[in-house]
Scaffold this motif. Structure first.
Motif, PDB file in Angstrom:
ATOM      1  N   VAL A  51       1.001  -1.209  -0.058  1.00 32.25           N
ATOM      2  CA  VAL A  51      -0.084  -0.002  -0.026  1.00 32.25           C
ATOM      3  C   VAL A  51       0.874   1.229   0.108  1.00 32.25           C
ATOM      4  CG1 VAL A  51      -1.766   1.334   1.406  1.00 32.25           C
ATOM      5  CG2 VAL A  51      -1.778  -1.257   1.153  1.00 32.25           C
ATOM      6  N   VAL A  52       0.522   2.251  -0.781  1.00 26.73           N
ATOM      7  CA  VAL A  52       1.122   3.293  -0.796  1.00 26.73           C
ATOM      8  C   VAL A  52      -0.012   4.644  -0.139  1.00 26.73           C
ATOM      9  CG1 VAL A  52       1.948   5.422  -2.416  1.00 26.73           C
ATOM     10  CG2 VAL A  52       2.541   2.868  -2.900  1.00 26.73           C
ATOM     11  N   GLU A  53       0.566   5.464   0.629  1.00 25.41           N
ATOM     12  CA  GLU A  53      -0.024   6.396   1.176  1.00 25.41           C
ATOM     13  C   GLU A  53       0.794   7.771   1.194  1.00 25.41           C
ATOM     14  OE1 GLU A  53      -3.147   6.913   2.183  1.00 25.41           O
ATOM     15  OE2 GLU A  53      -3.985   4.787   1.909  1.00 25.41           O
ATOM     16  N   ASP A  54       0.223   8.983   1.040  1.00 26.57           N
ATOM     17  CA  ASP A  54       1.079  10.311   1.000  1.00 26.57           C
ATOM     18  C   ASP A  54       2.267   9.861   0.198  1.00 26.57           C
ATOM     19  OD1 ASP A  54       1.490  12.843   1.491  1.00 26.57           O
ATOM     20  OD2 ASP A  54       2.510  12.460   3.590  1.00 26.57           O
ATOM     21  N   TRP A  85       3.112   0.041   3.837  1.00 26.57           N
ATOM     22  CA  TRP A  85       2.618  -1.193   4.161  1.00 26.57           C
ATOM     23  C   TRP A  85       2.888  -2.385   3.258  1.00 26.57           C
ATOM     24  CZ3 TRP A  85      -1.097  -4.893   3.430  1.00 26.57           C
ATOM     25  CH2 TRP A  85      -1.590  -5.728   4.317  1.00 26.57           C
ATOM     26  N   ASN A  86       3.372  -3.559   3.620  1.00 28.25           N
ATOM     27  CA  ASN A  86       3.120  -4.340   2.715  1.00 28.25           C
ATOM     28  C   ASN A  86       3.045  -6.018   3.580  1.00 28.25           C
ATOM     29  OD1 ASN A  86       6.021  -5.951   2.782  1.00 28.25           O
ATOM     30  ND2 ASN A  86       6.407  -3.954   2.777  1.00 28.25           N
ATOM     31  N   ARG A  87       2.621  -6.987   3.005  1.00 31.92           N
ATOM     32  CA  ARG A  87       2.518  -8.027   3.705  1.00 31.92           C
ATOM     33  C   ARG A  87       2.388  -9.281   2.615  1.00 31.92           C
ATOM     34  NH1 ARG A  87      -1.574  -8.682   8.817  1.00 31.92           N
ATOM     35  NH2 ARG A  87      -0.013  -6.875   9.325  1.00 31.92           N
ATOM     36  N   GLY A  88       2.914 -10.454   3.115  1.00 32.58           N
ATOM     37  CA  GLY A  88       2.762 -11.577   2.253  1.00 32.58           C
ATOM     38  C   GLY A  88       2.003 -12.793   2.698  1.00 32.58           C
ATOM     39  N   PHE A  89       1.068 -13.480   2.100  1.00 32.40           N
ATOM     40  CA  PHE A  89       0.350 -14.413   2.672  1.00 32.40           C
ATOM     41  C   PHE A  89       0.523 -15.801   1.961  1.00 32.40           C
ATOM     42  CE2 PHE A  89      -1.418 -10.306   3.138  1.00 32.40           C
ATOM     43  CZ  PHE A  89      -1.933 -10.169   4.433  1.00 32.40           C
ATOM     44  N   GLY A  90       0.289 -16.968   2.568  1.00 33.33           N
ATOM     45  CA  GLY A  90       0.401 -18.043   1.988  1.00 33.33           C
ATOM     46  C   GLY A  90       1.758 -18.709   1.686  1.00 33.33           C
ATOM     47  N   VAL A  91       1.533 -19.550   0.277  1.00 31.55           N
ATOM     48  CA  VAL A  91       2.823 -20.004   0.139  1.00 31.55           C
ATOM     49  C   VAL A  91       3.278 -20.003  -1.566  1.00 31.55           C
ATOM     50  CG1 VAL A  91       2.782 -21.980   1.620  1.00 31.55           C
ATOM     51  CG2 VAL A  91       1.775 -22.222  -0.563  1.00 31.55           C
ATOM     52  N   THR A  92       4.460 -20.175  -1.701  1.00 30.02           N
ATOM     53  CA  THR A  92       4.810 -19.663  -3.223  1.00 30.02           C
ATOM     54  C   THR A  92       4.612 -20.824  -4.054  1.00 30.02           C
ATOM     55  OG1 THR A  92       6.945 -20.637  -2.854  1.00 30.02           O
ATOM     56  CG2 THR A  92       6.519 -18.338  -2.370  1.00 30.02           C
TER      57      THR A  92
END
Length: 413
Positions: free
Chosen positions: A61-64, A69-76
């Motif tokens: 996420v980009v703000e201003d 913020w960034n996040r990974g979920f699950g598996v590759t």
């Protein structure tokens, strides 16, 4: 505004009887909080991913005007179960196109390219048809998808590339056009696509985990694509770029010239040797083993969000960035076609929301990767969602809707 303040504000609105409006994604929700998905939504995300058989997701996420913020979920990979983390490389698919468009506009700003000069005056490829409409196609046509060219030829080894309509008269989404413009840029700069991108954009922007090409390090960190939830099958589906480039890598290693340095003529020379090593049908023409500006970009989710920041309004820009006038041109409608509900800028699509125009692009490779990025340049915010599943669009739609409050028509593209 951080999440604690946002939740406190939302609670206050609930006391005023406005909570249902916020929950529905009304303007209040959009104005009060950042485009960071709520904790409640993120708790539900694994269930959504499971329902649509999407093993891995990355969100940033980009703000201003900054990546906040960034996040990974699950598996590759659903078989190895390696987790998605901050170093995971996603296949961006057609999200490659706006990034390449930025490079083109940098070159235009530098005066080494002209948007409205016919591409044949820069480079006439041997696979172009002998047709008067070919002579009219410009870089502007390519970036606004008005070349009249098909998306991809069915038989590129034998089929000439010919426009279906006169350039500039309608919208025809075309990867072929982007690839031709890539080869024009190659001729102008004397560099491979990846060399140009690293020098002009990835290096200056700090996008250290971005590449249009392939090497052993990228292979180790890159996600695998997975079938859509309604298309069951045994084992992993074909991994087109991974399979093609794994073979091309063998030839590159023998030659001592890395794939990142390959230009079109290198791919032409290497093609017979690659085809001899490849299973039938995997490799047909030089474009199969060359970095592809339309589809082969790989990044971390943070890197792609860093690119989104370059499209945001601000008072000062670095010397290597496009000018403010050029940035605005990229987000300004470039062609009027009756009946369309979205607009084509230069590399980006645009859609009107209750809060004004947003820019966006989606991405899909081989029905095993689905991605989406959207930004509000004036409010200096954006979000990118990268997935490794053929049903990833069902996931990224829900992520973006929950984060932004917008029910965009472009979700259904």
């Amino acid at each position: 505004m951080n999440r604690r303040r946002f939740l406190a504000s939302a609670a206050a609105l609930g006391g005023l009887g406005l909570a249902p409006f916020v929950a529905m994604g009304g303007t209040c929700a959009n104005e009060l909080g950042p485009w960071i998905p709520s904790d409640q939504f993120l708790a539900e995300l694994p269930r959504i991913m499971q329902a649509f058989a999407v093993p891995g997701v990355g969100i940033a996420v980009v703000e201003d005007g900054e990546v906040v913020w960034n996040r990974g979920f699950g598996v590759t990979n659903a078989l190895t179960r390696a987790p998605v983390d901050a170093r995971t490389i996603f296949e961006d698919a057609s999200l490659s196109k706006p990034v390449f468009a930025y490079l083109v506009m940098q070159l235009v700003d530098q005066g080494v390219m002209e948007l409205d000069r016919p591409l044949v005056e820069y480079r006439r490829l041997d696979y172009l048809a002998d047709h008067p409409w070919i002579e009219l196609i410009t870089a502007r046509d390519v970036l606004r998808h008005s070349t009249g060219l098909p998306n991809w030829r069915k038989s590129p080894a034998t089929e000439k590339l010919v426009p279906m309509v006169r350039p500039g008269t309608r919208i025809d989404y075309s990867g072929e056009a982007i690839f031709w413009l890539q080869l024009v840029v190659e001729k102008i700069t004397g560099q491979s696509l990846d060399e140009s991108m690293q020098a002009h954009l990835f290096g200056p922007a700090g996008m250290q985990d971005s590449s249009y090409t392939w090497n052993a390090g990228l292979a180790t960190r890159s996600v695998y694509g997975h079938r859509a939830h309604d298309k069951p099958g045994m084992g992993m589906p074909p991994q087109m770029f991974r399979e093609q480039w794994s073979i091309a890598q063998q030839v590159a290693d023998r030659s001592g010239k890395p794939l990142s340095s390959w230009k079109y003529d290198d791919a032409v020379r290497a093609l017979p040797e690659v085809m001899a090593l490849a299973p039938p049908g995997l490799v047909a023409w030089p474009g199969d083993i060359l970095a592809n500006a339309a589809a082969s970009l790989r990044t971390t989710v943070q890197d792609y969000a860093a690119f989104l920041t370059l499209m945001m309004a601000r008072k000062q820009r670095a010397s290597w960035e496009v000018t403010e006038a050029t940035r605005l041109a990229m987000l300004t409608p470039q062609i009027k076609v009756p009946g369309r509900w979205t607009e084509k800028g230069l590399g980006w699509n645009m859609e009107q929301t209750r809060d004004g125009s947003v820019f966006y692009h989606s991405g899909s490779n081989g029905d095993i990767f689905k991605n989406f990025a959207v930004g509000d340049a004036q409010r200096r915010r954006g979000i990118v969602v990268l997935t490794n599943g053929g049903s990833g669009s069902f996931v990224h739609q829900r992520v973006v809707r929950a984060a932004t409050g917008y029910d965009l028509l472009s979700y259904d593209l």
